[in-house]
Design an enzyme around this catalytic site. Sequence first.
Site, short mmCIF file in Angstrom:
data_model
loop_
_atom_site.label_atom_id
_atom_site.label_comp_id
_atom_site.label_asym_id
_atom_site.label_seq_id
_atom_site.Cartn_x
_atom_site.Cartn_y
_atom_site.Cartn_z
N VAL A 20 -4.61 13.07 -2.57
CA VAL A 20 -4.54 13.34 -1.12
C VAL A 20 -4.60 12.01 -0.35
O VAL A 20 -5.52 11.22 -0.53
CB VAL A 20 -5.71 14.26 -0.71
CG1 VAL A 20 -5.69 14.51 0.79
CG2 VAL A 20 -5.66 15.56 -1.49
N GLY A 21 -3.61 11.80 0.55
CA GLY A 21 -3.53 10.53 1.27
C GLY A 21 -3.19 9.42 0.29
O GLY A 21 -3.80 8.36 0.25
N GLY A 62 -0.66 7.42 -0.16
CA GLY A 62 0.22 6.27 0.08
C GLY A 62 1.42 6.38 -0.84
O GLY A 62 1.96 7.47 -1.02
N ASP A 86 0.94 13.01 1.01
CA ASP A 86 0.59 12.18 2.18
C ASP A 86 1.39 12.73 3.37
O ASP A 86 2.14 13.72 3.23
CB ASP A 86 0.92 10.68 1.90
CG ASP A 86 0.07 9.73 2.74
OD1 ASP A 86 0.12 9.83 3.98
OD2 ASP A 86 -0.63 8.89 2.15
N ASP A 141 -0.04 17.63 6.16
CA ASP A 141 -1.21 17.16 6.88
C ASP A 141 -2.46 17.71 6.19
O ASP A 141 -2.64 18.93 6.12
CB ASP A 141 -1.12 17.65 8.34
CG ASP A 141 -2.32 17.27 9.17
OD1 ASP A 141 -3.30 16.72 8.61
OD2 ASP A 141 -2.28 17.51 10.39
N LYS A 167 -8.70 8.62 -2.75
CA LYS A 167 -9.07 7.19 -2.84
C LYS A 167 -8.91 6.54 -1.47
O LYS A 167 -7.84 6.57 -0.87
CB LYS A 167 -8.24 6.44 -3.88
CG LYS A 167 -8.76 5.02 -3.95
CD LYS A 167 -7.86 3.97 -4.51
CE LYS A 167 -8.31 2.65 -3.95
NZ LYS A 167 -7.29 1.97 -3.17
N HIS A 215 -13.61 7.06 3.82
CA HIS A 215 -14.14 5.97 4.66
C HIS A 215 -13.30 5.72 5.92
O HIS A 215 -13.72 5.01 6.82
CB HIS A 215 -14.35 4.67 3.84
CG HIS A 215 -13.12 3.84 3.62
ND1 HIS A 215 -13.18 2.51 3.24
CD2 HIS A 215 -11.80 4.12 3.73
CE1 HIS A 215 -11.96 2.02 3.13
NE2 HIS A 215 -11.11 2.98 3.41
C1 LIG Z 1 -6.31 3.94 3.51
S1 LIG Z 1 -4.89 4.73 3.01
C2 LIG Z 1 -5.24 5.08 1.31
C3 LIG Z 1 -4.01 5.18 0.47
C4 LIG Z 1 -4.28 5.41 -1.02
N1 LIG Z 1 -5.12 6.55 -1.27
C5 LIG Z 1 -4.85 4.17 -1.64
O1 LIG Z 1 -6.06 4.06 -1.71
O2 LIG Z 1 -4.08 3.29 -2.00
C6 LIG Z 1 -5.07 6.31 3.76
C7 LIG Z 1 -3.89 7.22 3.56
O3 LIG Z 1 -4.16 8.48 4.21
C8 LIG Z 1 -2.95 8.97 4.74
N2 LIG Z 1 -3.21 9.97 5.78
C9 LIG Z 1 -3.70 9.75 7.04
N3 LIG Z 1 -3.80 10.92 7.69
C10 LIG Z 1 -3.36 11.89 6.85
C11 LIG Z 1 -3.20 13.30 6.97
N4 LIG Z 1 -3.54 13.93 8.09
N5 LIG Z 1 -2.72 13.98 5.91
C12 LIG Z 1 -2.37 13.33 4.76
N6 LIG Z 1 -2.50 12.00 4.59
C13 LIG Z 1 -2.98 11.28 5.62
C14 LIG Z 1 -2.27 7.71 5.27
O4 LIG Z 1 -0.89 7.90 5.49
C15 LIG Z 1 -2.61 6.70 4.18
O5 LIG Z 1 -1.60 6.65 3.19
O1 LIG Z 2 -7.70 -3.61 5.11
C1 LIG Z 2 -7.36 -2.60 5.77
C2 LIG Z 2 -6.59 -2.74 6.94
C3 LIG Z 2 -6.24 -1.62 7.65
C4 LIG Z 2 -5.46 -1.76 8.87
C5 LIG Z 2 -4.11 -2.09 8.80
C6 LIG Z 2 -3.35 -2.19 9.97
C7 LIG Z 2 -3.94 -1.99 11.20
O2 LIG Z 2 -3.21 -2.11 12.37
C8 LIG Z 2 -5.28 -1.63 11.26
C9 LIG Z 2 -6.03 -1.51 10.08
O3 LIG Z 2 -6.61 -0.36 7.29
C10 LIG Z 2 -7.34 -0.19 6.15
C11 LIG Z 2 -7.68 1.13 5.75
O4 LIG Z 2 -7.31 2.20 6.45
C12 LIG Z 2 -8.41 1.31 4.57
O5 LIG Z 2 -8.74 2.57 4.18
C13 LIG Z 2 -8.83 0.23 3.82
C14 LIG Z 2 -8.50 -1.06 4.20
C15 LIG Z 2 -7.74 -1.29 5.36
#
Ligand SMILES: C[S@@+](CC[C@H](N)C(=O)[O-])C[C@H]1O[C@@H](n2cnc3c(N)ncnc32)[C@H](O)[C@@H]1O
Ligand SMILES: O=c1cc(-c2ccc(O)cc2)oc2c(O)c(O)ccc12
Length: 362
Positions: free
Chosen positions: A203-204, A206, A227, A249, A263, A267
């Site tokens: 979930v989420g 990327g 995602d 979503d 993952k 946070h």
């Molecule tokens: C910090 S990234 C983590 C990506 C991946 N899990 C990783 O750790 O490499 C958070 C992810 O949550 C997704 N996300 C945010 N809101 C979401 C939603 N409402 N439903 C599904 N995914 C969502 C974002 O698009 C993003 O890819």
């Molecule tokens: O290290 C990050 C950086 C972001 C980030 C990227 C672009 C922006 O305009 C704002 C913030 O977001 C992160 C995130 O969502 C996460 O879960 C871990 C690390 C970072």
Amino acid sequence: MDLLSGRKANEIFEGQVHVYKHMYVYLNSMCLKWCIELEVPTIIYNHEKPITLHELISILQVPPSKISGVERLMRHLSHNGFFDIVTIHDDDDENKEEKEAYALTIASELLVKGTEYCLIPMAKCSLDPSVSSSYNLLGKWTLEENLTLSEISLGTNLWNFLSKNPSILTSFNESMASDSQMVKLALKDHNAVFEGLESIVDVGSGNGTVSKIISDMFPKLKCIVFDLPHVVENFSGTNSNNLSFIGGDMFNFIPEADAVLLKWILHDWDDEHCVKILKKCKDAISKNTKGGKAIIIDFVINEKQDEFGLTQMKLRMDIAMTTLNGKERSEEEFKKLFLEAGFEDYKIFPLTGMYSLIVVFS
Ligand SMILES: C[S@@+](CC[C@H](N)C(=O)[O-])C[C@H]1O[C@@H](n2cnc3c(N)ncnc32)[C@H](O)[C@@H]1O
Ligand SMILES: O=c1cc(-c2ccc(O)cc2)oc2c(O)c(O)ccc12
């Protein structure tokens, strides 16, 4: 009370050093960015042996007036553990004089371009001015009810901003993927967590890097990479036997599976949103007759157990999460979320490095 009156001068000066260290600590980040921009780790790697300053500046074609700048950059980064300064014998030198040269350390090996565990995308994204400059607005953020730091600095929430800026979305996804690739090193010691599962939804996800790692480890496990639609549409061409991509979503619906994987998701969110996500996760695994589980990979703050530098890193990420009104949590804080979302029990396995693996049982 007279401030500092009972203090010895050397104690006051120690206090001054402490303040100055924090005043200028951002220059550590800027030197890291500088060294990545110059591709110094990649140059040393391609050189196949420790590199002298003379060799480095000649490869970089540094003008004479900036040679001392590169020397000071290398001194700063060596002092901070990015390079080892070693003594070499220059074979080309008739006098076989001893010279100092820079060698890669583990930290700079992680900054060599194109390697399996390359963290350059993560560094580039987090050091991008659009991210780093937003932290100038933390004072404003404190006084604005409910607004996240990205809503103040970018005018909208991060996910919405990324959906409208495809090139930044790509850089964000690549940065997350580079961090996720490191998880491979830790998961191999935790096979048991995935054993017996027939399906898992990331979930989420990327670009699905963690799913790909898990699907390589367990070729019979069906992995759903889930995602937001505009995120997965970029990757769905990479569907394979046990990997499928679904857009949606997570606050509305999460595809059914034996287990959910989160993952670096919790946070990103405040407690209220985390409970909503966890309840949807619980629905998604409810059909598993053996009792589904949520597998969470996140930081767990444990100031008593972790060494100082590790806690310092986790607390920095906690501040970074103001971008989204998210936060880093202690075990107690996670437990509260799990119970509120209706989960029965949990177990935390510290992974090496910054992450913990939390298995939550329904
Ligand atoms: C910090 S990234 C983590 C990506 C991946 N899990 C990783 O750790 O490499 C958070 C992810 O949550 C997704 N996300 C945010 N809101 C979401 C939603 N409402 N439903 C599904 N995914 C969502 C974002 O698009 C993003 O890819
Ligand atoms: O290290 C990050 C950086 C972001 C980030 C990227 C672009 C922006 O305009 C704002 C913030 O977001 C992160 C995130 O969502 C996460 O879960 C871990 C690390 C970072």
